[in-house]
Design an enzyme around this catalytic site. Structure first.
Site, short mmCIF file in Angstrom:
data_model
loop_
_atom_site.label_atom_id
_atom_site.label_comp_id
_atom_site.label_asym_id
_atom_site.label_seq_id
_atom_site.Cartn_x
_atom_site.Cartn_y
_atom_site.Cartn_z
N CYS A 109 0.84 -1.20 0.00
CA CYS A 109 0.00 0.00 0.00
C CYS A 109 0.87 1.26 0.00
O CYS A 109 1.69 1.45 0.91
CB CYS A 109 -0.91 0.03 1.21
N GLY A 210 -0.71 -5.54 -12.04
CA GLY A 210 -0.34 -4.32 -12.77
C GLY A 210 -0.54 -4.46 -14.27
O GLY A 210 -0.18 -5.47 -14.86
N ASN A 211 -1.17 -3.43 -14.88
CA ASN A 211 -1.41 -3.37 -16.33
C ASN A 211 -2.49 -4.35 -16.79
O ASN A 211 -2.50 -4.76 -17.94
CB ASN A 211 -0.15 -3.66 -17.15
#
Length: 460
Positions: A109, A210-211
């Site tokens: 985070c 991610g992505n």
């Protein structure tokens, strides 16, 4: 006691070889959303990030966030905690282990609240502490311990970091291919190269994060990196059917979600509202009156009605608009189709609310970049407000509680502590100009302490 499975055996057996994973999302991956996602292809879900210390001390927090959400259809399930104390983390794990299939330690985070609380990605430089936390949890709890991390700029450091966690006892690693500075307008592209390097360096299952905006991204990521599974957060919020490879009309997902919410109460209204804002994001840029209404309604029925009105408007647009209906510049599909929200590169898209209160470099003496958004808003309202810590008055702290002491209190105490001392010892503060008995009315030192506290608050 059943034997605790480890590594690939844990992934294949307990997690059923899960490849499509819904990320832990604060206030967003609650039971109703997890069940909706599972209906549409998700094979593993995480709870929202829970605060270990609060989980240990607050029975209501445990009930609202885990115990009250037990559901046979909601497995396999991993509970995620943020923590920075090994003992507290283990206590939280012991309280949660019977309600999930594994415990995850949040080391990814990047938000300001994590920085203030000293957890998440802001622990990634404290390898000795993290090693102790993971090792102790692995020894004490009956379910496997997993970790979710972000990468370092240097690939070699990222690999060593992952190997350290594996050696400490981590049984599955989720790697978000962004650094701790890649967030908000600076989110950028996740590095699958870092994820590949980690996957090749460890002997435990690895999930990539991610992505991920379409099912084709999932397949490409698994092929390029060799990971066992792929985790989606933003992509899942805008299209819960992502793992099915579908892009359904938004109203179908919204209505199904609201149906699940009604079947599995209670669900916090703010969670439901946030999900509808995500699902209807592109349409709400057009129908701004309903955007305001969605923000104002006070109950589930009101949210359902706003979603219904949005559906009717979209259907009317389809009927009247022909082939060009719903087309918006920059979107591959009509705005009423579930599709990802692509963050603008380098913050090129600026929302109107930010224009309203934005500070120019001239207005802020070139210091706007150093101020948080909240402080920039305050300075826009009060241009003379000074946030320079060096120019704030320095106060002597109360010797007992740390609050500013009264200006003339010779006990070096704040108002509250001074008053307690006076009551306990039946003596007034010697610095008073008028020696009035403390049991009957406030002393001069009390008044000076109050004054000091008010001045301090005006600077806070």
């Amino acid at each position: 006691m059943a034997v605790k499975l480890q590594g690939f055996e844990f992934w294949k057996t307990t997690l059923r070889g899960a490849r499509y994973v819904v990320a832990p999302m604060v206030d967003q991956s609650e039971l109703a959303w997890r069940l909706l996602s599972r209906r549409h292809g998700a094979e593993l879900c995480y709870t929202p990030m829970l605060h270990a210390q609060v989980f240990v001390r607050d029975a209501n927090y445990r009930k609202d966030n885990l115990y009250g959400e037990v559901c046979p259809e909601d497995r396999p399930l991993i509970t995620q905690f943020c923590a920075n104390d090994p003992e507290v983390f283990v206590q939280a794990c012991l309280l949660a282990q019977d309600y999930c299939d594994a415990i995850d330690l949040n080391l990814g985070c990047p938000q300001m609240i994590a920085k203030r609380g000293h957890y998440g990605v802001f622990l990634q430089d404290e390898w000795e502490l993290l090693e102790k936390m993971v090792k102790l949890a692995n020894e004490k709890i009956s379910v496997p311990i997993t970790c979710k991390i972000r990468v370092f700029n240097k690939m070699e450091e990222t690999v060593q970091y992952a190997q350290m966690l594996e050696k400490a006892g981590c049984q599955l690693l989720t790697v978000h291919g962004r650094t701790k500075d890649q967030k908000g307008p600076a989110t950028g592209i996740a590095s699958w190269g870092h994820i590949t390097a980690v996957r090749n360096a460890v002997n435990i299952p690895v999930f990539a994060n991610g992505n991920i905006q379409h099912l084709s991204d999932v397949e490409q990521c698994m092929e390029e990196t060799g990971v066992q599974g792929v985790m989606s957060a933003e992509g899942n919020l805008h299209n819960p059917a992502l793992f099915e490879g579908l892009s359904p009309p938004v109203w179908e997902m919204a209505e199904e979600y609201l149906e699940v919410v009604s079947q599995y109460p209670p669900c916090t209204l703010s969670y439901v509202r946030a999900h509808l804002f995500k699902l209807w994001h592109h349409t709400l840029q057009i129908h701004k009156d309903l955007r305001e209404e969605l923000a104002k309604v006070k109950n589930l029925q009101g949210l359902t009605e706003v979603s219904r009105q949005l559906r009717l408007r979209c259907q009317e647009e389809i009927t009247n608009g022909g082939e060009e209906a719903g087309q918006v510049v920059g979107l591959p599909f009509p705005h009423w189709i579930c599709q990802p929200y692509v963050r603008p590169v380098n913050g090129t898209e600026v929302k109107a609310v930010r224009h309203k209160r934005a500070l120019s470099l001239e207005d802020s003496d070139g210091a706007s970049d150093a101020l948080s958004k909240n402080k920039q808003k305050k300075k826009a309202r009060n241009p003379h407000k000074n946030f320079c810590p060096e120019q704030k008055p320095k106060y002597i702290k109360c010797e007992q509680c740390g609050n500013p002491k009264g200006n003339q209190c010779v006990f070096n105490l704040c108002r509250g502590c001074c008053k307690k001392k006076a009551y306990k010892e039946v003596a007034d503060c010697p610095s008073e100009s008028t020696h009035t008995h403390t049991h009957t009315q406030l002393s001069f030192s009390d008044i000076s302490c109050i004054s000091s506290r008010l001045v301090y608050r005006s600077w806070a």
